[in-house]
Write a protein that holds these residues in place. Sequence first.
Motif, PDB file in Angstrom:
ATOM      1  N   SER A  48       0.857  -1.185   0.000  1.00  0.00           N
ATOM      2  CA  SER A  48       0.000   0.000   0.000  1.00  0.00           C
ATOM      3  C   SER A  48       0.892   1.233   0.000  1.00  0.00           C
ATOM      4  O   SER A  48       2.086   1.149   0.296  1.00  0.00           O
ATOM      5  CB  SER A  48      -0.883   0.003   1.246  1.00  0.00           C
ATOM      6  OG  SER A  48      -0.093   0.171   2.410  1.00  0.00           O
ATOM      7  N   PRO A  52      -1.044   6.517   4.465  1.00  0.00           N
ATOM      8  CA  PRO A  52      -2.360   5.872   4.573  1.00  0.00           C
ATOM      9  C   PRO A  52      -3.507   6.865   4.452  1.00  0.00           C
ATOM     10  O   PRO A  52      -3.964   7.430   5.440  1.00  0.00           O
ATOM     11  CB  PRO A  52      -2.308   5.218   5.963  1.00  0.00           C
ATOM     12  CG  PRO A  52      -1.368   6.075   6.737  1.00  0.00           C
ATOM     13  CD  PRO A  52      -0.371   6.644   5.760  1.00  0.00           C
ATOM     14  N   GLN A  67      -2.308  -1.877   6.043  1.00  0.00           N
ATOM     15  CA  GLN A  67      -3.389  -1.878   5.056  1.00  0.00           C
ATOM     16  C   GLN A  67      -4.410  -2.984   5.323  1.00  0.00           C
ATOM     17  O   GLN A  67      -5.501  -2.959   4.756  1.00  0.00           O
ATOM     18  CB  GLN A  67      -2.816  -2.004   3.648  1.00  0.00           C
ATOM     19  CG  GLN A  67      -2.183  -3.333   3.310  1.00  0.00           C
ATOM     20  CD  GLN A  67      -1.853  -3.425   1.829  1.00  0.00           C
ATOM     21  OE1 GLN A  67      -2.659  -3.058   0.968  1.00  0.00           O
ATOM     22  NE2 GLN A  67      -0.656  -3.910   1.517  1.00  0.00           N
TER      23      GLN A  67
END
Length: 971
Positions: A48, A52, A67
């Motif tokens: 990922s 975030p 993730q």
Amino acid sequence: MSDISVNEIADAINNMSFDHPEWPMKKVRSAFIDYFVKTRGHKFWPSSPCVPHDDPTLLFANAGMNQYKPLFLGTADPNLEISTLRRACNTQKCIRAGGKHNDLDDVGKDVYHHTFFEMLGNWSFGDYFKEEAIEWAWSCLIDVYGLDPSRLYATYFGGNSQTPADTEARDLWLKYLPPNRVLPFDAKDNFWEMGATGPCGPCVEIHYDRIGGRDAGELVNADLPDVIEIWNNVFIQYNREADGSLRKLPAQHVDTGMGFERLTSILQGKDSNYDTDIFTPIFEAIRLLTGARPYAGKVGADDSDYVDMAYRVVADHVRTLTFAITDGAVPSNDGRGYVLRRVLRRAVRYGRQNLGAKLGFFSKLVPTLVEHMGEAFPEIVRKKEFVIQVIKEEEESFSRTLDKGLSKFSEMAENAEGGKFKGEDAHFLYTSMGFPMDLTELMCEEKNLKLDVEGFERKMAEEKELSAAARKAKMSGGSGKEMVLEAEQTASLISRDVETTKDEEKYVWEKNLATTVKACFIGRNETEDKTGFKDTISKSDGAAGLILQATNFYAEQGGQIYDTGFIKSPTGTLRVDNVQVYGGYVLHVGSVISGTFTCGSSATCEVDYERRRPVASNHTMTHVLNFALRDVLIGKEGETEGPSIDQKGSLVDDEKLRFDFSWGKPVGQDALAAIEGVCNAQITSSLSVNTYIAPLNDAKQISTLRAVFGEKYPDPVRVVSVCDTPIQDILKKPKDEIWKDYSIEFCGGTHLTNTKEAGAMVILSEEGIAKGIRRITAVSQDKAKEARNQARSFAERVKEVEALSGGELESETKKLKAELDGLQISCVAKADIAVVIDGMIKRVKEYRQKLIAAKVKGAEEACAAEVSKAKASGVSKCVVRYDFGVDGKTAQKILKAVAKDVAVMIITADVAGGKYGAFAAAPKTSDVDCKKWVEDTFKDIGGKGGGKKLNATRMIEGVDTIDKALEEARK
């Protein structure tokens, strides 16, 4: 520092004869993936972004499991592919430079800490657990990588008052290692937590002794480079609650993390992560750019000039910044942006101060890193120019204050008392010089000073608490209760065979929906079993929520605000104030305003469509704006070369739309006018707004499709187009150039059926919110019409005032100027009006200058007449009353012209302002003391002023004493 170019650096590195180890970094990475995918049945799941975007609790992805948090919490969207995972593996991009896991302060001081690193990981989501995880870790290290078993040590959680020891993991390890190499440790080392709250559990770590042939048990977890942790198996069994308690998760999971850089150093026979082929090309680029001596790997006292520390800091930090900026973060003054600014300034400071680098060196390292790691992470190749631009601008900004800041720090350090550097001094360096606190702390360490950080940390804690309280208040509707669903809630619903909510009807308009109540909720921890579910809810429960068999309410997601309205049953009514979705369960939060609701009873959903209508309009116009930005700023040729525009966030509610996008400079007024024009042209063209559920891979083939970076999309995916051509036809020829004229996006929001329903679109503002990130706020429908009418009405007023002159023009122009700033009108129209008002202000200034000139002339003539009388009478001073206001500069100009032979006092009133002033001056040859003259005049009147023998002033509020002042002055 050498003036070598980026291309020359690349050529020099390509022509160098580096060591070619048996285990180059690419092989280390691929061997791990191949083992778990081909041998152990895992699915490769790409890393990922290290930023975030969908998790506000994290500054950066700090572990491979981030993730997968929705899987651990039971809140994963069942429509997304990730929800089907049972086993996964990858190499995850991680940053530990802020929050709970922060290695920033250690980077450079040793040879194994990093702020950016790769985490090789394998995961089980309710599938295998401790036995398989430990067996496969052993097999991977011994059979795949060929490590010496005699150098391996395992640790396990030894337990505490809250949680028992993990004897199961201990016994499993004893199958592979003798008891003296299976060691218990406390929660600090062997109980892993992602953050202050969230999934957690005991872990087992594998440590490697670089030296071997000894019992290194006492050196495990001693923070020594010769015995280092390389693998961590976390057994996720609990969720850490906000009150610090642990709650068992409904399913058990495994999270594995192995340090890629550390493993590579072991396999390449190096004592340091920084001596591997991961870093050597970057070090060579640093040497070529700065002219510093070659990297020698020194630490501590051996590195007396901090040159090797600087190499490590600069190399590590350029990795962190390149990946973080690529993945959507930029340096700024708060949150993760503030962390990146600290990282960059720390690197620039070390480069400038210890390596002799010149301004601009840091951004020139990016191409070497991209060349070196671009194959494994192609996203940094695509974003290379953007990353260079952001780093270059930030580096230049800091460099402008660095030298001044270093000088100021040295001055403060010299004045430090008792070996302590003042907290207020550190605060000054932070606010005035842009020095992050940890950079100041580091410089203090180098001078053996202790920094007082208590005040700074207290403020940061207060801000964090306010932010957390705001989030909680939003979710609870101000009730203070936790009106959210987490793992135990979704697990409870599943155990009671409650199916996820059917929400397809949210796209249907003007129609109530008959449904069934499946669960009643009053908040986490609000019931005896802590799940928060009850069979019946009523007004006495306060904030409450319902989960229904089906709903037509839109749950907040994708930047669009939730629907509101009512849910009614034969026995009660719930006012819906908030709607959220967790793991496919739609929770309608609000208050029971009458009666009761019971599980299993019938209910009717009544959405407030009047409120939704402007929301839908603003969402459709967000898509049109996204298209218009690309169309105007980049053009139809696309973004294959040069700058790009990526969506960085959006907010759509019933008042406005807000759109954040990447762009390196302010959008000019001409461009904004063109963008607004494109948006309104699409409205007047009455384009259809079509939606279609398409296979994800098919939809991705549309050449002009816009998707949000980092967003996870379901398969099939909902496509929204602002185009008269049906999406099914677009999918038949997805590469056709004609689609460049229209907006086509993935989207799950509610929209208009035709652009004409938007009525109009007005851009209210365009501003920068972070380095390289701009924000446009706009309105549509009634708000846009209101903004247009306001602009038109205001422009007419401006035209009327423009026809005035003199004092009338001045007073009315002041009013217009003040009102314009607060108007909610098109920023393009506002700028045009501002130009007209600026012209009027110029006329006012000219008028005032003429007025002042006339008053000065009149005052000079009046004074000259009085001076003549004084001279003729043989007196040394005279008093003149002439009203020209109380401007001191004007008074001094007059006095300079007239007070040549005798002392003069001018008393002048500003009647409209309700005050008057006295200004006195005397020639150098005079024996008059102007200061005493003024003081004697106003000793009974008062006022404020001062001065010297040859020049003095006094200002008095009110004008009723002016005659008395004249009388006293003439005495």
